[in-house]
Motif scaffolding. Structure first.
Motif, short mmCIF file in Angstrom:
data_model
loop_
_atom_site.label_atom_id
_atom_site.label_comp_id
_atom_site.label_asym_id
_atom_site.label_seq_id
_atom_site.Cartn_x
_atom_site.Cartn_y
_atom_site.Cartn_z
N PHE A 19 0.83 -1.20 0.00
CA PHE A 19 0.00 0.00 0.00
C PHE A 19 0.86 1.25 0.00
CE2 PHE A 19 -2.68 3.15 2.27
CZ PHE A 19 -3.76 3.16 1.39
N LEU A 20 1.97 1.22 0.76
CA LEU A 20 2.86 2.37 0.84
C LEU A 20 3.54 2.65 -0.50
CD1 LEU A 20 4.39 4.52 2.53
CD2 LEU A 20 6.07 2.75 3.06
N PHE A 21 4.12 1.61 -1.10
CA PHE A 21 4.92 1.80 -2.31
C PHE A 21 4.08 1.98 -3.56
CE2 PHE A 21 8.21 -0.16 0.39
CZ PHE A 21 9.21 0.77 0.21
N TYR A 22 2.92 1.36 -3.61
CA TYR A 22 2.14 1.38 -4.85
C TYR A 22 0.99 2.38 -4.83
CZ TYR A 22 4.74 -2.84 -5.93
OH TYR A 22 5.74 -3.72 -6.16
N LEU A 23 0.66 2.93 -3.68
CA LEU A 23 -0.45 3.87 -3.64
C LEU A 23 -0.09 5.17 -2.92
CD1 LEU A 23 -3.37 4.49 -4.27
CD2 LEU A 23 -4.03 3.39 -2.12
N VAL A 24 0.38 5.06 -1.67
CA VAL A 24 0.59 6.26 -0.87
C VAL A 24 1.72 7.13 -1.44
CG1 VAL A 24 1.22 7.15 1.39
CG2 VAL A 24 -0.35 5.22 1.20
N LEU A 28 1.26 10.80 -2.83
CA LEU A 28 1.92 11.97 -2.24
C LEU A 28 2.77 12.70 -3.28
CD1 LEU A 28 3.02 10.58 1.25
CD2 LEU A 28 1.18 12.18 0.76
N THR A 29 3.46 11.94 -4.13
CA THR A 29 4.28 12.57 -5.18
C THR A 29 3.41 13.38 -6.14
OG1 THR A 29 5.88 10.77 -5.03
CG2 THR A 29 5.94 12.14 -7.01
N VAL A 185 -0.15 16.30 6.12
CA VAL A 185 -0.91 15.17 5.56
C VAL A 185 0.02 14.00 5.25
CG1 VAL A 185 -2.30 14.41 3.61
CG2 VAL A 185 -2.75 16.63 4.66
N ALA A 186 1.17 14.31 4.64
CA ALA A 186 2.13 13.24 4.30
C ALA A 186 2.62 12.53 5.56
CB ALA A 186 3.30 13.82 3.52
#
Length: 446
Positions: A19-24, A28-29, A185-186
């Protein structure tokens, strides 16, 4: 629970990491890029607004300045420039004739613009010009506004200066708010994920420990069952053989009835011993390509041999085309035998076996009976535990469904039990589907 399954659970990536690497992170970027683009657009808008402010000021005093210049009323020209300067939005205001010589000024100004390229362009074209420049050692934004008389003849030009930092300061607060908000938010998202990841890892450890303890318990039960089965097997064979011999020496009805009862109980214990051996046996040995429909047919034949004349009807609705699975055929057939036997014992009139082939990746054997269904208080996890049964005492060993679950899990399949909407219970065995053995063999050896 097999060791292979447990190892897969240990080595599989957690959903938080994915979830972190593929979505969040991409989100954020992209949001950061969007904020950057939006801020740049807002900066341009703010810059244009400040430019328009100077234009409005210039338009407001251009006509009075024109009249004052035509009448050579320098004090009135000065008064107009002082009024503009007192507005606070102008850093300097000056009026020049068409030769670039200073007529009147207020605030920071340039004394001579006779050599200025911008001044020459304003005089030659009669159009407004602006630029960032340095005046009296300060960076300013200058607007050069032509001054015409009422006949639209150029009689001079006006220079309005505003500090360059005014343009930056007016936008810096909005920029700080935007980036601080984005950072909060990040950080909040990353913090939530970090806490979730930590808590899930703890939960995974607890679950892994529970499964390992369950695996150890199952292994211990299997070892105990194997020992008990071996210890009981030989005496039961002796008892059955001697009871049969006694039946030959005592033909009277009472002796035959008693001895038949003994042999019946011995047969029941023998079946229990066999189930204990089935449960304790190694889950799978050598795997091969098998037709799942053919295994179901073989299992149905074995089960029907056990049934009485008034037993429920066993209906097979299976495809004629082989559906291949890679399994230990004898072990899977044993699971199907136990599943069908359990359904026949629960059914009232009929047990129907069908196959669900809607998925190309897997196949599902569906065994449905028309019995009373599962008790509302029972769960799937409880029903597949060893020695758990819903049958009356003496009618069930509680090992049938445990054997099914154990074997299906060893084949990386899925076994579920649920009450059917039309009544009764529906058992589903799902296994990975394979291509035709010959085609698969050719593919593997290319």
């Amino acid at each position: 629970m097999t060791k292979r399954y447990i190892l897969q659970r240990i080595t599989s990536p957690s959903w938080q990491r994915a979830f972190l690497f593929y979505l969040v992170l991409p989100l954020l970027t992209l949001s950061g890029l969007a904020i950057g683009v939006a801020l740049e657009q807002a900066r341009e808008f703010q810059d244009q607004r400040l430019r328009d402010d100077l234009k409005l000021v210039g338009r407001a005093i251009r006509l009075p300045l024109s009249d004052a210049l035509l009448s050579d009323d320098i004090p009135r020209v000065q008064a107009h420039l002082d009024a503009v300067f007192e507005l606070g939005r102008v850093y300097g205001a000056s009026v020049y004739d068409t030769n670039g010589e200073l007529v009147a000024s207020a605030g920071v100004t340039e004394l001579d613009l006779s050599e200025s390229v911008l001044a020459e362009q304003v005089v030659s074209t009669g159009e407004q010009r602006d630029s960032y420049r340095e005046v009296a050692g300060r960076d300013v934004f200058s607007q050069f506004i032509p001054v015409h008389d009422r006949a639209e003849r150029l009689i001079g030009f006006m220079q309005l200066n505003r500090r360059a930092e005014d343009f930056q300061q007016s936008f810096s607060r909005l920029e700080r708010i935007a980036w601080v908000s984005w950072s909060i938010v990040a950080l909040a998202l990353v913090g939530i994920l970090a806490v979730g990841y930590y808590r899930t890892r703890q939960q995974q450890r607890l679950e892994l420990n529970t499964r390992l303890r369950e695996h150890e318990k199952m292994a211990a039960i299997g070892q105990l069952a194997r020992g008990v089965a071996h210890e009981l097997g030989a005496p039961l064979t002796v008892i059955s053989g001697r009871a049969k011999r006694l039946q030959g020496h005592h033909p009277d009805a009472e002796s035959q009835r008693q001895l038949s009862a003994i042999r019946g109980q011995v047969e029941r214990l023998t079946r229990l011993v066999q189930q204990l051996l089935d449960f304790s046996r190694t889950p799978i040995s050598e795997e091969g390509y098998e037709s799942i429909a053919e295994l179901v047919r073989q299992a149905s034949v074995a089960v029907q041999h056990e049934q009485k004349a008034d037993a429920p009807e066993l209906v097979l609705d299976l495809p004629d085309t082989p559906v291949w699975v890679r399994v230990d055929g004898s072990r899977l057939e044993l699971a199907l035998v136990n599943l069908l036997r359990n359904a026949m014992q629960a059914a009232t009139k009929q047990v129907r076996v069908t196959m669900d082939l809607t998925s190309q990746a897997q196949c599902t054997v569906v065994v449905a009976d028309d019995g009373q269904g599962l008790p509302r208080t029972s769960t799937m996890e409880h029903l597949v535990e060893p020695f758990t049964t819903t049958k009356p005492i003496g009618e069930g060993t509680g090992l049938g469904l445990a054997i099914v679950a154990h074997i299906i899990d060893a084949h990386e399949g899925r076994f579920t039990l649920q009450n059917a909407t039309s009544g009764g219970c529906e058992a589903r065995v799902t296994l990975p589907r394979q291509k035709h053995p010959a085609k698969t063999y050719q593919k593997e050896n290319q």
